[in-house]
Each structure stands twice: as structure tokens, then as C-alpha cells.
Design a protein around this motif. Structure first.
Motif, PDB file in Angstrom:
ATOM      1  N   THR A   1       0.889  -1.163  -0.056  1.00 45.61           N
ATOM      2  CA  THR A   1       0.143   0.010  -0.096  1.00 45.61           C
ATOM      3  C   THR A   1       0.953   1.345  -0.102  1.00 45.61           C
TER       4      THR A   1
ATOM      5  N   TRP B   1       0.935   5.842  -1.553  1.00 44.77           N
ATOM      6  CA  TRP B   1       0.502   6.774  -2.491  1.00 44.77           C
ATOM      7  C   TRP B   1       1.416   7.383  -3.543  1.00 44.77           C
TER       8      TRP B   1
ATOM      9  N   THR C   1      -3.482   1.973  -3.766  1.00 43.28           N
ATOM     10  CA  THR C   1      -2.902   3.355  -3.663  1.00 43.28           C
ATOM     11  C   THR C   1      -4.256   3.781  -3.026  1.00 43.28           C
ATOM     12  N   GLY C   2      -3.449   4.906  -2.143  1.00 45.25           N
ATOM     13  CA  GLY C   2      -4.610   5.669  -1.442  1.00 45.25           C
ATOM     14  C   GLY C   2      -4.170   7.115  -1.253  1.00 45.25           C
TER      15      GLY C   2
ATOM     16  N   THR D   1      -4.229   7.080   4.989  1.00 41.89           N
ATOM     17  CA  THR D   1      -3.475   5.792   4.990  1.00 41.89           C
ATOM     18  C   THR D   1      -2.978   5.354   6.119  1.00 41.89           C
TER      19      THR D   1
ATOM     20  N   ASN E   1      -5.638   4.263   8.337  1.00 42.26           N
ATOM     21  CA  ASN E   1      -5.888   2.603   7.738  1.00 42.26           C
ATOM     22  C   ASN E   1      -4.986   1.378   8.228  1.00 42.26           C
TER      23      ASN E   1
ATOM     24  N   GLY F   1       4.187  -1.312   3.518  1.00 47.52           N
ATOM     25  CA  GLY F   1       3.533   0.134   3.622  1.00 47.52           C
ATOM     26  C   GLY F   1       4.456   1.139   3.360  1.00 47.52           C
TER      27      GLY F   1
END
Length: 551
Positions: free
Chosen positions: A51, A53, A77-78, A85, A88, A102
Motif C-alpha cells: 500500500t 500513495w 494506492t490511497g 493511509t 488505515n 507499506g
């Protein structure tokens, strides 16, 4: 800075907080030594979840997947870390379904470290062997100065330098500042020319942290049992007072950053410089397109003339979360992502990331001149700056709330409702309270420094109630004409406070009197009279005078 897990065996109790600390325990042992036993290849094909961005990361991951059919990476992606993020990640750690890898910024790593949410990669030999590939201070950001501990692979860095409008400085005959004193002097000239030397950000506290970092400020520390917090240490206070002075004189603008108004200030020549990180080069290019070819980059101004110290703003790592079933494969991908020329080139092309590796500074994309900056090889400046960042700056475990509190105070300071130092002290108090509420052990805040003694004051030579010499100059305080005047003066408390030199034993060889007063040069006494011998008592000025007529 070291804070061994054995002495801080931490229990994850919520998405944001640590509930208790104790010494020893199975969790601490696993964190310290378990990584070595757990970093072994998995049997069969592996799929990793990652994960991030980072813009364009799909292109980079595809390059890996095409060459590694048995270790496939699924990327999600976030929003950026503080945009959701990180929250999360904390929720997923609590629920036990965190991804394998991450994207975590350096200033957020301690939060996950304290939560015991990161896997120690020190047992992965390939990761340990890669240490020398990275710039020293970036490696320290992922190890926290601990032995046998690696909690991520450095990805990018944000060494700072001075972006400046070369055309405007040359047109107005202003030298490019090399020290902060010169920068303040240039600010006066820029204001006269109708601009601002820069814009002071009310919300980018991590930029201010970079300025403090350069000056020697150290906000957090850990002795292995407790955290220490000192956001208003001597060096940080020096930086705060410096910028407070520019604010008070209205030599800097205070436009909210990352807004259209902020872009326009740079695009219309209202703001002439920006002390920023390497990634700021693209921010200026996109926000001030009309100024192409007019900018240049120089090293950060120094606090000491001839100094070579830089700050850092930004940077991130690729971390492996606790609970990953494939630490070996996850570590292998993280290393490839952040050390291979292929991946670094793609990351720079897609997301403008500046590598944390030493070799990354020599990428072809970073070796050429940049047209927007008049063809200057600006990345050479940042490559040098990256080697000048001190490696011992430690981030705290609650930086999100620390930033928020400091930002609130900075906004008040900009509006005239306080000072930057007040904001830092309030943020320090808030940070300590927040850490205690999460049961994070924290030491008592440092005692404020003692007020400095006032400098020795020169006694005023006039006016004094004594005769003047033939030249008209006032005679020495104890060159008096009558005993009665001596007695009256001795009884006068006002005289003692107003004319302290009248009660000092001053001699050419003894320049300092009691109470910090410094006696002026001894003038000639009035004609026909000798200088009296005056002495003091320990607690108050007393006077004993003797006069004798010259023969």
C-alpha cells in the motif's frame, strides 16, 4: 538514539495508542531476535500486498512483476499518510490484516515502532548488507540508532537548499545570502524593491523542523526507558526567534501554502526565495510556470559563516508490517524498489522521488541541467546537501498531533496573538500530555534555562552632582569637596541606584565592581583634591571617604 524493545515491551491496545510498558516479555524478544529466525524464503509462489500513495507506482511494480513471476506484488494506492493511509494501517494492524508492505514517512515511523507494528528486518542478510548503499542519516531514520534493528528500507530523501529568483537578485544588486544574517539583510532590500524574501508557512511544521534540524535542534530522544521531548530547545528557539523577527518586521508574507494564492506569489515575483527540499523544484515549476529560466538553486544559508550543514524536509521508507507471512520476499522487493537503478529511475520519472541511496544521486535524470532553472545542474546542490544532514535527529511517536498543535500556535503567531516560541512550548506541553494519555513513558520536560545575567553596565559619566574639572569634564564620582556632601550622598538611596559608580572601588587595574558594574576610565580629580578610597559591603553599597588637602 536508542530505545531497545527489551526495555520498552509495548502492547498494541488501540489504533492510535499504546496502553502500557513493561520490561522483558515475549513480544520484546520476538522483536529483537525473531526477525533473524523468520527471514527465510517461502516455498512456492508468493503474492505480496503493498500500500502506497506514490504517483505512477503501478508502472514500477509492473517492472518487478514482469521479472519475478514467483513473487508477485499487488499494489493498492490511497491518500497520503496523514490523509488517511496511516489511520488505515493502524486499523489493519489492530484487526490483524495489515498489508505485507507499506509506504511510511520517516517522521511517522516512530509511531508504528512504538505500536510494535513493524517487522525487524535485521535478520535479512541482504537488507543488513545494503547499509552502505544509503546516505548515513537516512539509514539512521529506519534503525533509530539501535543495534541489530532495521524497521524499513529508506526510499527517498528531502535535503534542503535555497531556491531563489536569480534575475531579481541580479537586477537589484542583492548578493545571494550564504548566512542567515545575510538572508535577513537581503529581506530588507527585497522589501524595498516591492517583494518578500519568502513566504512563512503556518502549517508546514515539518519544514520548520528541517530548519531546526539544520541549526542543531533535537526535539525528541529516548534513553531506552523513557522518551524526552524538547521542542523549544536552545537551537530551535534561536530559529523561532529569527523567523519571529522577520514576521514582526513584515519582511515575509504569510500566505497559506499549497494554495492558488501561494502559487501566484511565486509566479508574479512577489516571493523571491523558498528554503525547501529537493522535491520543491517541481512544485515551483508547476506553480510558477511564467518564471521559467529565472530561478536558481544555492546551498541553504548557514548559521555560521563558512558552515556546511543542511536540513531535511520529507523522505520516506518501505516498511514490512508485523504479521507478514513472507518477510524474505517482502524485504527483497523493498530492496529492489529502493536500490536498483531501474526502479530508482522509474520512481524519479513517475513521482520525482529523490533517492536515499548514494548511487541514486548519479542517475542520468539527476545529472543534467534543468531548463526551468536556467540550465543549472540543480541536483548537484542537493546531492551535496544530502551528505550534510546530521544523522542524529529523532522524530517522536505522536508527530501528527505535535504538528497540529504547533500549527495552531504558528497561526496565532502570524496573526499577532503570540510568538513562535509560545507555539513551540504549547506544542511541547500538548505532546507530553498526549504521550502520557497513551501510556507512552515520557520524562519530565526540561527545566527552562536560567535567565542570563545582564551584561556589565558602564556607569554613566554624567550627570553627577560633583564639581567639574577646568576642562569642563565631570570629575570622578568620589572626588568630592566636602565631607558633608559625602555623608549626604551616602544616605541617599536614590543616589546609590542612580550613580552606582560612586560606591565602587575602581582602579585602572580593576575594571569590574560589585553587582556587575564596570567602572569607566578614571579621570583626573578636581584641582586641589585627591581621589577618595571607597569600599563596599557585601549586601549594600556603603561609603567611607577620606579627603586630604594637597600640600
Amino acid at each position: 538514539m536508542r530505545f531497545p524493545i527489551r526495555s520498552l515491551s509495548l502492547v498494541l491496545t488501540s489504533a492510535l495508542a499504546l496502553a502500557a510498558c513493561s520490561s522483558g516479555g515475549d513480544g520484546g524478544e520476538e522483536a529483537t531476535t525473531g526477525a533473524a529466525a523468520g527471514c527465510a524464503p517461502s516455498s512456492g509462489p508468493v503474492t505480496l500486498n503493498y500500500t502506497t500513495w506514490i504517483p505512477g507506482i503501478e508502472t514500477v511494480v509492473k517492472a518487478w512483476n514482469d521479472k519475478n513471476p514467483n513473487i508477485q506484488v499487488k499494489v493498492q494506492t490511497g491518500p497520503n499518510g496523514n490523509g488517511g493511509t496511516y489511520q488505515n494501517f493502524f486499523n489493519q494492524l489492530k484487526a490483524g490484516n495489515a498489508p505485507d508492505l507499506g509506504h511510511i514517512e520517516y517522521d511517522a515511523l516512530p509511531s508504528f515502532r512504538v505500536q510494535d507494528g513493524l517487522l525487524n528486518l535485521a535478520g535479512c542478510q541482504e537488507v543488513t548488507a545494503a547499509k552502505d548503499q544509503f546516505v548515513e542519516w537516512t539509514w539512521n531514520q529506519v534503525t533509530f540508532g539501535e543495534e541489530n534493528s532495521i524497521y524499513g528500507v529508506p526510499q527517498d530523501a528531502g535535503p534542503m537548499a535555497l531556491f531563489y529568483r536569480k534575475d531579481l537578485f541580479e537586477k537589484n544588486g542583492i548578493a545571494v545570502p550564504t548566512t542567515w544574517d545575510e538572508y535577513a539583510a537581503a529581506a530588507e532590500k527585497v522589501k524595498t524593491a516591492g517583494g518578500y524574501i519568502t513566504n512563512f508557512s503556518q502549517s508546514d511544521i515539518n519544514q520548520f523542523a528541517g530548519l531546526a534540524w539544520q541549526a542543531g535542534g533535537r526535539w525528541f530522544g529516548n534513553d531506552g526507558s523513557k522518551w524526552s521531548v524538547n521542542l523549544a530547545d536552545e537551537n530551535t528557539t534561536k530559529v523561532a526567534n529569527y523567523w519571529q523577527g522577520l514576521l514582526d518586521k513584515k519582511l515575509v508574507s504569510t500566505v497559506p501554502p499549497w494554495t492558488t494564492e501561494w502559487d501566484n506569489a511565486y509566479n508574479t515575483s512577489k516571493a523571491w526565495t523558498w528554503v525547501s527540499a529537493v522535491w520543491g523544484a517541481n512544485s515551483i515549476m508547476s506553480g510558477a510556470p511564467d518564471t521559467s529560466g529565472k530561478w536558481a538553486v544555492a546551498p541553504m544559508p548557514q548559521w555560521t559563516s563558512g558552515g556546511t550543514v543542511a536540513g531535511n524536509w520529507g523522505g520516506s521508507s518501505t516498511a514490512v508490517f508485523k504479521g507478514s507471512k513472507h518477510p524474505y520476499e517482502a524485504a527483497k522487493f523493498a530492496l529492489w524498489l529502493n536500490t536498483s537503478e531501474e526502479a530508482l529511475t522509474l520512481l524519479n520519472k513517475e513521482a520525482n522521488l529523490y533517492p536515499a541511496t548514494k548511487a541514486g544521486a548519479s542517475l542520468p535524470a539527476l545529472s543534467d541541467g534543468v531548463e526551468f532553472y536556467g540550465g543549472q545542474k540543480i541536483y548537484d546542490v542537493f546531492a551535496q546537501a544530502s551528505t550534510q544532514v546530521a544523522p542524529d535527529f529523532t522524530w517522536g511517536p505522536t508527530m501528527t498531533s505535535t504538528y497540529a498543535s504547533a500549527s495552531d500556535g504558528f497561526k496565532k503567531a502570524v496573526s499577532g496573538s503570540g510568538t513562535l516560541v509560545d507555539a513551540l512550548k504549547a506544542a511541547q506541553t500538548s505532546t507530553i500530555e498526549n504521550m502520557k494519555s497513551q501510556s507512552i513513558p515520557v520524562a519530565a520536560p526540561p527545566a527552562p534555562p536560567a535567565a542570563p545575567r545582564p551584561p556589565a553596565a558602564w556607569c554613566p559619566p554624567a550627570p553627577l552632582p560633583y564639581p567639574r574639572s577646568s576642562t569642563g569634564a565631570p570629575t570622578w564620582a568620589n572626588a568630592i569637596s566636602r565631607r558633608s556632601r559625602t555623608a549626604r550622598f551616602r544616605r541617599s538611596r536614590r543616589a546609590r541606584s542612580t550613580y552606582p559608580c560612586a560606591f565602587l572601588s575602581c582602579h585602572p587595574s580593576k575594571r569590574d565592581g560589585p553587582g556587575g558594574h564596570r567602572c569607566p576610565a578614571r579621570p583626573q580629580p578636581a584641582s586641589g583634591w585627591s581621589v577618595l578610597t571607597l569600599r563596599t559591603t557585601p549586601h549594600q553599597y556603603g561609603l567611607r571617604a577620606r579627603t586630604r588637602r594637597k600640600r
